[in-house]
Design a protein around this motif. Sequence first.
Motif, mmCIF file in Angstrom:
data_model
loop_
_atom_site.group_PDB
_atom_site.id
_atom_site.type_symbol
_atom_site.label_atom_id
_atom_site.label_comp_id
_atom_site.label_asym_id
_atom_site.label_seq_id
_atom_site.Cartn_x
_atom_site.Cartn_y
_atom_site.Cartn_z
ATOM 1 N N PRO A 152 5.417 13.397 2.803
ATOM 2 C CA PRO A 152 5.280 13.780 4.211
ATOM 3 C C PRO A 152 4.234 12.931 4.939
ATOM 4 C CG PRO A 152 5.254 15.720 2.777
ATOM 5 C CD PRO A 152 5.165 14.529 1.889
ATOM 6 N N SER A 153 4.496 12.611 6.193
ATOM 7 C CA SER A 153 3.570 11.783 6.973
ATOM 8 C C SER A 153 2.250 12.512 7.178
ATOM 9 C CB SER A 153 4.182 11.464 8.337
ATOM 10 O OG SER A 153 5.400 10.793 8.156
ATOM 11 N N PRO A 154 1.132 11.780 7.203
ATOM 12 C CA PRO A 154 -0.174 12.415 7.379
ATOM 13 C C PRO A 154 -0.514 12.620 8.858
ATOM 14 C CG PRO A 154 -0.430 10.102 6.776
ATOM 15 C CD PRO A 154 1.039 10.342 6.937
ATOM 16 N N VAL A 182 5.047 14.797 14.555
ATOM 17 C CA VAL A 182 6.194 14.089 13.952
ATOM 18 C C VAL A 182 6.258 12.689 14.557
ATOM 19 C CG1 VAL A 182 7.612 16.079 13.342
ATOM 20 C CG2 VAL A 182 7.835 15.071 15.628
ATOM 21 N N GLU A 183 6.928 11.778 13.848
ATOM 22 C CA GLU A 183 6.978 10.381 14.267
ATOM 23 C C GLU A 183 7.729 10.224 15.591
ATOM 24 O OE1 GLU A 183 8.119 11.667 11.530
ATOM 25 O OE2 GLU A 183 7.263 10.710 9.774
ATOM 26 N N SER A 184 7.594 9.013 16.157
ATOM 27 C CA SER A 184 8.163 8.741 17.485
ATOM 28 C C SER A 184 9.688 8.842 17.511
ATOM 29 C CB SER A 184 7.759 7.330 17.913
ATOM 30 O OG SER A 184 8.243 6.387 16.980
ATOM 31 N N PRO A 221 3.649 1.500 10.085
ATOM 32 C CA PRO A 221 4.471 2.644 9.678
ATOM 33 C C PRO A 221 3.565 3.853 9.478
ATOM 34 C CG PRO A 221 3.942 1.359 7.753
ATOM 35 C CD PRO A 221 3.218 0.711 8.916
ATOM 36 N N SER A 222 4.152 4.996 9.161
ATOM 37 C CA SER A 222 3.329 6.168 8.873
ATOM 38 C C SER A 222 2.465 5.891 7.631
ATOM 39 C CB SER A 222 4.223 7.380 8.639
ATOM 40 O OG SER A 222 5.230 7.071 7.706
ATOM 41 N N ALA A 223 1.287 6.524 7.578
ATOM 42 C CA ALA A 223 0.267 6.149 6.584
ATOM 43 C C ALA A 223 0.367 6.910 5.262
ATOM 44 C CB ALA A 223 -1.121 6.325 7.185
ATOM 45 N N ASN A 224 1.555 7.438 4.958
ATOM 46 C CA ASN A 224 1.775 8.134 3.689
ATOM 47 C C ASN A 224 2.296 7.162 2.633
ATOM 48 O OD1 ASN A 224 4.002 8.341 5.775
ATOM 49 N ND2 ASN A 224 5.154 8.505 3.852
ATOM 50 N N LEU A 225 2.201 7.573 1.365
ATOM 51 C CA LEU A 225 2.933 6.857 0.316
ATOM 52 C C LEU A 225 4.407 7.059 0.622
ATOM 53 C CD1 LEU A 225 0.911 7.945 -2.850
ATOM 54 C CD2 LEU A 225 1.016 5.642 -1.851
ATOM 55 N N LYS A 277 15.148 9.098 0.852
ATOM 56 C CA LYS A 277 14.623 10.465 0.710
ATOM 57 C C LYS A 277 13.263 10.438 1.393
ATOM 58 C CE LYS A 277 13.343 13.739 -2.903
ATOM 59 N NZ LYS A 277 13.749 15.040 -2.483
ATOM 60 N N HIS A 278 13.015 11.385 2.216
ATOM 61 C CA HIS A 278 11.931 11.225 3.162
ATOM 62 C C HIS A 278 11.184 12.525 3.357
ATOM 63 C CE1 HIS A 278 11.737 7.756 6.118
ATOM 64 N NE2 HIS A 278 10.557 8.315 6.181
ATOM 65 N N TYR A 279 9.947 12.420 3.701
ATOM 66 C CA TYR A 279 9.169 13.588 4.146
ATOM 67 C C TYR A 279 9.122 14.686 3.097
ATOM 68 C CZ TYR A 279 10.946 11.284 8.333
ATOM 69 O OH TYR A 279 11.324 10.359 9.257
ATOM 70 N N ALA A 328 0.833 -1.222 0.000
ATOM 71 C CA ALA A 328 0.000 0.000 0.000
ATOM 72 C C ALA A 328 0.858 1.259 0.000
ATOM 73 C CB ALA A 328 -0.931 -0.012 1.217
ATOM 74 N N LYS A 329 1.986 1.222 0.721
ATOM 75 C CA LYS A 329 2.848 2.404 0.825
ATOM 76 C C LYS A 329 3.850 2.524 -0.305
ATOM 77 C CE LYS A 329 5.113 3.689 4.519
ATOM 78 N NZ LYS A 329 4.815 5.003 5.067
ATOM 79 N N GLY A 330 4.172 1.384 -0.949
ATOM 80 C CA GLY A 330 5.305 1.368 -1.882
ATOM 81 C C GLY A 330 6.591 1.493 -1.092
ATOM 82 N N ARG A 331 6.635 0.823 0.065
ATOM 83 C CA ARG A 331 7.795 0.965 0.960
ATOM 84 C C ARG A 331 8.857 -0.082 0.645
ATOM 85 N NH1 ARG A 331 7.920 3.130 6.586
ATOM 86 N NH2 ARG A 331 9.213 1.903 7.983
ATOM 87 N N PRO A 332 10.150 0.316 0.615
ATOM 88 C CA PRO A 332 11.212 -0.676 0.395
ATOM 89 C C PRO A 332 11.178 -1.734 1.501
ATOM 90 C CG PRO A 332 12.084 1.578 0.351
ATOM 91 C CD PRO A 332 10.678 1.674 0.817
#
Length: 339
Positions: free
Chosen positions: A147-149, A176-178, A139-143, A232-234, A52-56
């Motif tokens: 940026p995290s939602p 921001v995340e934990s 994980p955070s619910a963004n693609l 590359k993040h956020y 769903a995220k396209g996360r590595p």
Amino acid sequence: METIVLGSSEGELRHAAELIRAGEVVGIPTETVYGLAANAFDAAAVEKIFRAKGRPSDNPLIVHIADFSAVYEIASEIPPLAKKLSEAFWPGPLTMIMPKSPKIPLITSGGLDTVGIRMPSHPAAKRLIELCGVPLAAPSANLSGSPSPTTAQRVFEDMNGRIPAIIDGGESDVGVESTVIAFEDNGVRILRPGGITREMLLTVAKSVTVDPGVLNELSEGAVARSPGMKYKHYAPKAQVILIKGESGAYREYVLKNACAGDFCLVFEKGEAAPDLPYLCYGATPGEQAHRLFECLRRLDELGAKRVFARCPSPEGVGLAVYNRILRASGFCVIDLEVD
Ligand code: AMP
Ligand code: MG
């Protein structure tokens, strides 16, 4: 797949828990940012999060619990300091890395033999975990990469059609995340700064080291202690340029260098260069943490191509804000303080 948005009533949380128990992924509110949750013990369900995220696949997920006793199922070894830190900061935005138990599939830990564990304080998250009866990998619910939602609406924008449901629990408090920590000889190492600050950790741990990866770009080929930090993040679509300096120097620099269509991202109204559109992300580190990701998303909506951002002070939760905006800028910093 149709994505429904649920409220956080007991009945709606029960419905979400049924989906999760059946191996589905649900968007959930937490006090840090929204997460994409699935049964942490179920490899097939966790695989759906990555899709769903396209996360590595080498980027590990954090496992969320509602009661300390769950740690005994998830970790194979619990450092005594972890217990003390949990008493001080759980429920709350602190993730502790421990050796994983065989019950946690490797897909959840991104192939590592350790696992990050956290107990969120958001009442809907806590209740949902209780109703599921299993720990939730989330994980955070963004693609991946964006940026995290911090609202259900932002989760919907990224995840519509990809997951069956999102629980709306209002705006995330921290934003921001934990804080992610690992244990070492005498204390802890901050791998990712967040709402639980270095100063707060020092009230319990003898030593608190900030990992060099928090403020520096990883050199080519180096191994990231916190795998998420290497990506590359956020990042919004706009190019972010981080400007370090007082408000006067900032304005002068922007006036000299900006063209039509550029945006300012400032702490407070009045700091932006005249005639340029701007957003404010807050005067205090707490406000900045709360608003940063929403501002980054808003800048994309407004069609910003280039953003001159005032650089936050890395004090307290400001270290987390600085860490995120530094990555959002791709480490593009202009330091007006050096002569
Ligand atoms: P996210 O859930 O998107 O906030 O990402 C979680 C982040 O926590 C990962 O990208 C890692 O940087 C970090 N993390 C989670 N588990 C571990 C672990 N076992 N070892 C090191 N870092 C971890
Ligand atoms: Mg994330």
